[in-house]
Design a protein around this motif. Structure first.
Motif, PDB file in Angstrom:
ATOM      1  N   LEU A 299      34.369  45.482  27.740  1.00 32.26           N
ATOM      2  CA  LEU A 299      34.926  45.322  26.400  1.00 32.26           C
ATOM      3  C   LEU A 299      36.394  44.919  26.503  1.00 32.26           C
ATOM      4  CD1 LEU A 299      33.536  48.284  24.245  1.00 32.26           C
ATOM      5  CD2 LEU A 299      32.805  45.905  24.277  1.00 32.26           C
ATOM      6  N   LEU A 300      36.774  43.939  25.691  1.00 30.86           N
ATOM      7  CA  LEU A 300      38.131  43.410  25.731  1.00 30.86           C
ATOM      8  C   LEU A 300      38.651  43.181  24.320  1.00 30.86           C
ATOM      9  CD1 LEU A 300      37.479  40.719  28.487  1.00 30.86           C
ATOM     10  CD2 LEU A 300      38.750  42.835  28.826  1.00 30.86           C
ATOM     11  N   ASP A 301      39.985  43.159  24.201  1.00 27.27           N
ATOM     12  CA  ASP A 301      40.657  42.751  22.968  1.00 27.27           C
ATOM     13  C   ASP A 301      41.055  41.284  23.085  1.00 27.27           C
ATOM     14  OD1 ASP A 301      40.580  45.467  22.400  1.00 27.27           O
ATOM     15  OD2 ASP A 301      42.722  45.784  22.788  1.00 27.27           O
ATOM     16  N   ILE A 302      41.140  40.605  21.951  1.00 27.66           N
ATOM     17  CA  ILE A 302      41.752  39.277  21.901  1.00 27.66           C
ATOM     18  C   ILE A 302      43.228  39.496  21.587  1.00 27.66           C
ATOM     19  CG2 ILE A 302      41.758  37.034  20.756  1.00 27.66           C
ATOM     20  CD1 ILE A 302      38.813  37.594  19.996  1.00 27.66           C
ATOM     21  N   VAL A 303      44.110  39.204  22.552  1.00 25.44           N
ATOM     22  CA  VAL A 303      45.518  39.569  22.383  1.00 25.44           C
ATOM     23  C   VAL A 303      46.450  38.373  22.225  1.00 25.44           C
ATOM     24  CG1 VAL A 303      45.272  41.801  23.519  1.00 25.44           C
ATOM     25  CG2 VAL A 303      45.813  39.788  24.898  1.00 25.44           C
ATOM     26  N   VAL A 304      46.022  37.182  22.652  1.00 22.32           N
ATOM     27  CA  VAL A 304      46.852  35.982  22.512  1.00 22.32           C
ATOM     28  C   VAL A 304      45.939  34.807  22.184  1.00 22.32           C
ATOM     29  CG1 VAL A 304      48.461  34.380  23.627  1.00 22.32           C
ATOM     30  CG2 VAL A 304      48.566  36.817  24.186  1.00 22.32           C
ATOM     31  N   ALA A 305      46.368  33.977  21.229  1.00 21.93           N
ATOM     32  CA  ALA A 305      45.690  32.711  20.930  1.00 21.93           C
ATOM     33  C   ALA A 305      46.763  31.639  20.868  1.00 21.93           C
ATOM     34  CB  ALA A 305      44.929  32.793  19.609  1.00 21.93           C
ATOM     35  N   GLU A 306      46.837  30.826  21.908  1.00 25.25           N
ATOM     36  CA  GLU A 306      47.863  29.788  21.926  1.00 25.25           C
ATOM     37  C   GLU A 306      47.394  28.618  22.772  1.00 25.25           C
ATOM     38  OE1 GLU A 306      51.274  31.759  23.564  1.00 25.25           O
ATOM     39  OE2 GLU A 306      50.800  31.099  25.594  1.00 25.25           O
ATOM     40  N   GLY A 307      47.967  27.454  22.501  1.00 27.29           N
ATOM     41  CA  GLY A 307      47.587  26.269  23.255  1.00 27.29           C
ATOM     42  C   GLY A 307      46.097  26.026  23.152  1.00 27.29           C
ATOM     43  N   ARG A 308      45.443  25.981  24.293  1.00 24.89           N
ATOM     44  CA  ARG A 308      44.003  25.733  24.339  1.00 24.89           C
ATOM     45  C   ARG A 308      43.241  26.925  24.912  1.00 24.89           C
ATOM     46  NH1 ARG A 308      42.927  20.675  23.170  1.00 24.89           N
ATOM     47  NH2 ARG A 308      40.830  20.780  24.059  1.00 24.89           N
ATOM     48  N   ALA A 309      43.835  28.116  24.831  1.00 29.78           N
ATOM     49  CA  ALA A 309      43.207  29.275  25.467  1.00 29.78           C
ATOM     50  C   ALA A 309      43.440  30.548  24.669  1.00 29.78           C
ATOM     51  CB  ALA A 309      43.735  29.444  26.891  1.00 29.78           C
ATOM     52  N   LEU A 310      42.560  31.514  24.913  1.00 26.92           N
ATOM     53  CA  LEU A 310      42.689  32.878  24.410  1.00 26.92           C
ATOM     54  C   LEU A 310      42.932  33.795  25.602  1.00 26.92           C
ATOM     55  CD1 LEU A 310      39.498  33.020  22.142  1.00 26.92           C
ATOM     56  CD2 LEU A 310      41.839  32.659  21.340  1.00 26.92           C
ATOM     57  N   GLN A 311      43.828  34.778  25.437  1.00 25.51           N
ATOM     58  CA  GLN A 311      43.907  35.814  26.462  1.00 25.51           C
ATOM     59  C   GLN A 311      43.123  37.031  25.991  1.00 25.51           C
ATOM     60  OE1 GLN A 311      46.827  38.762  29.059  1.00 25.51           O
ATOM     61  NE2 GLN A 311      47.763  36.991  28.045  1.00 25.51           N
ATOM     62  N   LEU A 312      42.179  37.463  26.839  1.00 24.10           N
ATOM     63  CA  LEU A 312      41.395  38.672  26.598  1.00 24.10           C
ATOM     64  C   LEU A 312      41.917  39.754  27.532  1.00 24.10           C
ATOM     65  CD1 LEU A 312      37.782  37.181  26.385  1.00 24.10           C
ATOM     66  CD2 LEU A 312      39.501  37.386  24.585  1.00 24.10           C
ATOM     67  N   TRP A 313      42.026  40.962  27.014  1.00 22.81           N
ATOM     68  CA  TRP A 313      42.658  42.050  27.779  1.00 22.81           C
ATOM     69  C   TRP A 313      42.098  43.393  27.343  1.00 22.81           C
ATOM     70  CZ3 TRP A 313      45.064  46.140  25.477  1.00 22.81           C
ATOM     71  CH2 TRP A 313      45.775  47.017  26.307  1.00 22.81           C
ATOM     72  N   HIS A 314      42.067  44.329  28.270  1.00 26.89           N
ATOM     73  CA  HIS A 314      41.924  45.738  27.906  1.00 26.89           C
ATOM     74  C   HIS A 314      42.583  46.587  28.975  1.00 26.89           C
ATOM     75  CE1 HIS A 314      40.109  49.180  25.697  1.00 26.89           C
ATOM     76  NE2 HIS A 314      40.320  48.331  24.702  1.00 26.89           N
ATOM     77  N   GLY A 315      42.571  47.917  28.731  1.00 28.44           N
ATOM     78  CA  GLY A 315      43.429  48.818  29.482  1.00 28.44           C
ATOM     79  C   GLY A 315      43.065  49.099  30.913  1.00 28.44           C
ATOM     80  N   GLY A 316      42.032  48.463  31.477  1.00 28.92           N
ATOM     81  CA  GLY A 316      41.789  48.623  32.904  1.00 28.92           C
ATOM     82  C   GLY A 316      40.514  49.348  33.263  1.00 28.92           C
ATOM     83  N   GLU A 317      39.398  49.060  32.537  1.00 34.57           N
ATOM     84  CA  GLU A 317      38.112  49.713  32.821  1.00 34.57           C
ATOM     85  C   GLU A 317      37.117  48.797  33.533  1.00 34.57           C
ATOM     86  OE1 GLU A 317      39.934  50.869  28.893  1.00 34.57           O
ATOM     87  OE2 GLU A 317      38.927  49.027  29.539  1.00 34.57           O
ATOM     88  N   ALA A 318      37.533  47.593  33.927  1.00 38.80           N
ATOM     89  CA  ALA A 318      36.585  46.610  34.460  1.00 38.80           C
ATOM     90  C   ALA A 318      36.137  46.969  35.871  1.00 38.80           C
ATOM     91  CB  ALA A 318      37.209  45.219  34.452  1.00 38.80           C
ATOM     92  N   PRO A 319      34.855  46.742  36.187  1.00 37.21           N
ATOM     93  CA  PRO A 319      34.376  46.967  37.554  1.00 37.21           C
ATOM     94  C   PRO A 319      34.923  45.916  38.510  1.00 37.21           C
ATOM     95  CG  PRO A 319      32.637  46.003  36.223  1.00 37.21           C
ATOM     96  CD  PRO A 319      33.769  46.312  35.288  1.00 37.21           C
ATOM     97  N   ALA A 320      34.813  46.205  39.796  1.00 38.22           N
ATOM     98  CA  ALA A 320      35.363  45.314  40.822  1.00 38.22           C
ATOM     99  C   ALA A 320      34.697  43.946  40.814  1.00 38.22           C
ATOM    100  CB  ALA A 320      35.218  45.967  42.194  1.00 38.22           C
ATOM    101  N   SER A 321      33.476  43.851  40.304  1.00 39.31           N
ATOM    102  CA  SER A 321      32.763  42.572  40.287  1.00 39.31           C
ATOM    103  C   SER A 321      33.451  41.525  39.419  1.00 39.31           C
ATOM    104  CB  SER A 321      31.325  42.782  39.799  1.00 39.31           C
ATOM    105  OG  SER A 321      31.310  43.364  38.506  1.00 39.31           O
ATOM    106  N   TRP A 322      34.396  41.936  38.572  1.00 38.84           N
ATOM    107  CA  TRP A 322      35.130  41.002  37.719  1.00 38.84           C
ATOM    108  C   TRP A 322      36.435  40.523  38.355  1.00 38.84           C
ATOM    109  CZ3 TRP A 322      34.054  38.657  33.099  1.00 38.84           C
ATOM    110  CH2 TRP A 322      32.915  39.092  32.411  1.00 38.84           C
ATOM    111  N   ALA A 323      36.848  41.117  39.453  1.00 35.30           N
ATOM    112  CA  ALA A 323      38.188  40.861  39.982  1.00 35.30           C
ATOM    113  C   ALA A 323      38.279  39.525  40.708  1.00 35.30           C
ATOM    114  CB  ALA A 323      38.599  41.984  40.923  1.00 35.30           C
ATOM    115  N   LYS A 324      39.365  38.821  40.469  1.00 37.82           N
ATOM    116  CA  LYS A 324      39.625  37.572  41.180  1.00 37.82           C
ATOM    117  C   LYS A 324      39.946  37.852  42.647  1.00 37.82           C
ATOM    118  CE  LYS A 324      42.786  33.597  41.189  1.00 37.82           C
ATOM    119  NZ  LYS A 324      43.960  32.980  40.513  1.00 37.82           N
ATOM    120  N   ARG A 325      40.849  38.795  42.881  1.00 35.86           N
ATOM    121  CA  ARG A 325      41.218  39.174  44.249  1.00 35.86           C
ATOM    122  C   ARG A 325      41.495  40.670  44.287  1.00 35.86           C
ATOM    123  NH1 ARG A 325      44.000  34.122  44.280  1.00 35.86           N
ATOM    124  NH2 ARG A 325      45.826  35.148  43.390  1.00 35.86           N
ATOM    125  N   GLY A 326      40.475  41.473  44.162  1.00 38.65           N
ATOM    126  CA  GLY A 326      40.657  42.910  44.231  1.00 38.65           C
ATOM    127  C   GLY A 326      41.417  43.462  43.036  1.00 38.65           C
TER     128      GLY A 326
END
Length: 443
Positions: A299-326
């Motif tokens: 689960l994420l919040d939509i925190v920024v909408a600018e240019g051609r992208a949205l930033q999605l964010w939440h407080g740090g509950e994501a599993p390791a399978s989502w990580a770019k580099r750990g």
């Protein structure tokens, strides 16, 4: 709920007046389905050919009695409506499959395509229904049905998930007080039950869990033990449920001195599904995404909408399978308490779902692999709203105008088709702005 393979009933239908009824085409259709049975993971049940209302009625009764989850009506030839009526009225997902003519000249042998057209137009067809038109060839039929079987997984969740609501939503989050209307069940327990379980964690389980957290030197001993206790307590309480919506603040940080974010991420690594902030419909959205093949959803919040992208964010509950580099463990961005997972969400296609007030929003896009705010964060480009490509500013107008609750569930992969099909089977419409709120944005 999701362990058993779905039972699929194949019902061939024809009129004996047509030459095509004597060509054995229904056997070819059935054998093709049998070949796909292990690859698509279903149990095929074969019914006899139906050519009358009475025969179709007996098959329809059998479908209900045997817990059939999908009915495939094989239209070998043209079939009149009164023959199909008992099958079309079934409150079960239906696929109507017509096979092409065996020859394109001389006497018309089947007229199955016209029969398909007639069946879909009948007033007593209980929608939704999916149609297929093509010969009994494995490769093409598998491609056409793979989406359907993913969707059936999502439908199972919508109708039968068992959810635990632990503490309800936090103060002021009234939109998260909604409960499912599609059939999923909810059991409520008070947050005090969690605190009791936290105090009663078995010593051997606590020591084993502490050994995991000792690898992160940023945590003091007291916080480490409190977090380990929380993981073990939540692990016990989650048993027997498909997912848990947890009121993770304000009581837990105030009484235990830690935020649960990293604990929830640890449990997600183990296969559990938790929704923070008591977001029950967000939890159901996560489970649907997981059922259609999206991996562990977050689960994420939509925190920024600018240019051609949205930033999605939440407080740090994501599993390791989502990580770019750990990931790393850091204090919470507001409370300063341990611990949250700080990670950049890895690059790739993603699909988002939000169920609310009997409707849904589907969001598709591409994570860029670019980092964002501390916690679980990423930028999404090529955004689609219910299948329509939108500029982020226009997307924001749609999202806010539809009064969507502020969490979106995100899964990995392009899942728009199975999600749309699952929602259609469940009778959940796609949401659009209601005209009750409006506004403007600029950069």
């Amino acid at each position: 709920m999701r362990g058993l393979s779905p039972k699929v009933l194949f019902v061939p239908a024809f009129r004996t007046l047509f030459r095509g009824s004597r060509l054995g085409l229904e056997e070819g259709m059935a054998k093709t389905l049998e070949c796909l049975e292990p690859r698509l993971g279903f149990q095929l049940v074969r019914a006899p050919v139906v050519s009358s209302y009475e025969e179709a009625s007996r098959v329809a009764y059998r479908a209900v009695a045997e817990g059939i989850e999908l009915v495939v009506v094989g239209l070998v030839t043209f079939v009149t409506g009164e023959v199909l009526e008992p099958l079309l009225r079934l409150p079960i997902p239906k696929v109507l499959w017509a096979v092409p003519e065996v020859k394109q000249e001389g006497p018309l042998s089947q007229n199955a395509l016209c029969g398909l057209n007639l069946a879909l137009s009948l007033p007593y067809l209980k929608p939704p229904a999916k149609w297929l038109y093509g010969p009994a060839e494995e490769r093409f039929l598998e491609q056409a049905l793979r989406t359907t079987f993913k969707a059936l997984g999502g439908l199972r969740v919508l109708r039968g998930a068992r959810l635990l609501w632990l503490g309800g939503p936090p103060p002021g989050f009234a939109a998260f007080a909604e409960e499912p209307s599609t059939g999923a069940s909810v059991e409520r327990i008070e947050l005090e039950t969690l605190f009791e379980a936290w105090h009663e964690v078995p010593k051997d389980e606590l020591e084993e869990e502490c050994s995991y957290w000792r690898a992160f030197s940023c945590m003091a001993d007291e916080a480490l033990e409190a977090t380990a206790r929380l993981v073990v307590a939540l692990r016990h309480l989650a048993q027997g449920y498909d997912g848990v919506a947890l009121r993770d603040w304000p009581e837990i940080p105030e009484r235990l001195g830690v935020v649960p974010s990293a604990a929830l991420a640890r449990l997600a690594d183990e296969g559990f599904t938790f929704a923070p902030e008591g977001d029950l419909m967000g939890l159901l959205s996560q489970l649907v995404l997981e059922a259609v093949g999206g991996g562990k959803a977050i689960l994420l919040d939509i925190v920024v909408a600018e240019g051609r992208a949205l930033q999605l964010w939440h407080g740090g509950e994501a599993p390791a399978s989502w990580a770019k580099r750990g990931f790393r463990l850091v204090p919470h961005f507001n409370r300063g308490l341990p611990a949250v997972r700080d990670m950049t969400l890895k690059r790739g296609p993603v699909s988002g779902l939000r169920l609310f007030r009997g409707k849904a929003v589907l969001v598709e896009g591409e994570l860029t692999g670019q980092g964002g705010y501390t916690g679980s964060a990423g930028w999404v480009t090529r955004v689609r709203w219910n299948g329509e490509p939108l500029d982020p500013q226009v997307f924001l107008q749609r999202w806010l105008g539809a009064r969507v609750p502020h969490h979106i569930a995100l899964g990995q992969g392009r899942l728009g088709q199975p999600l749309r099909e699952a929602l259609a089977w469940a009778g959940v419409d796609l949401a659009e702005p209601e005209g009750e709120v409006w506004g403007a944005s600029w950069q």
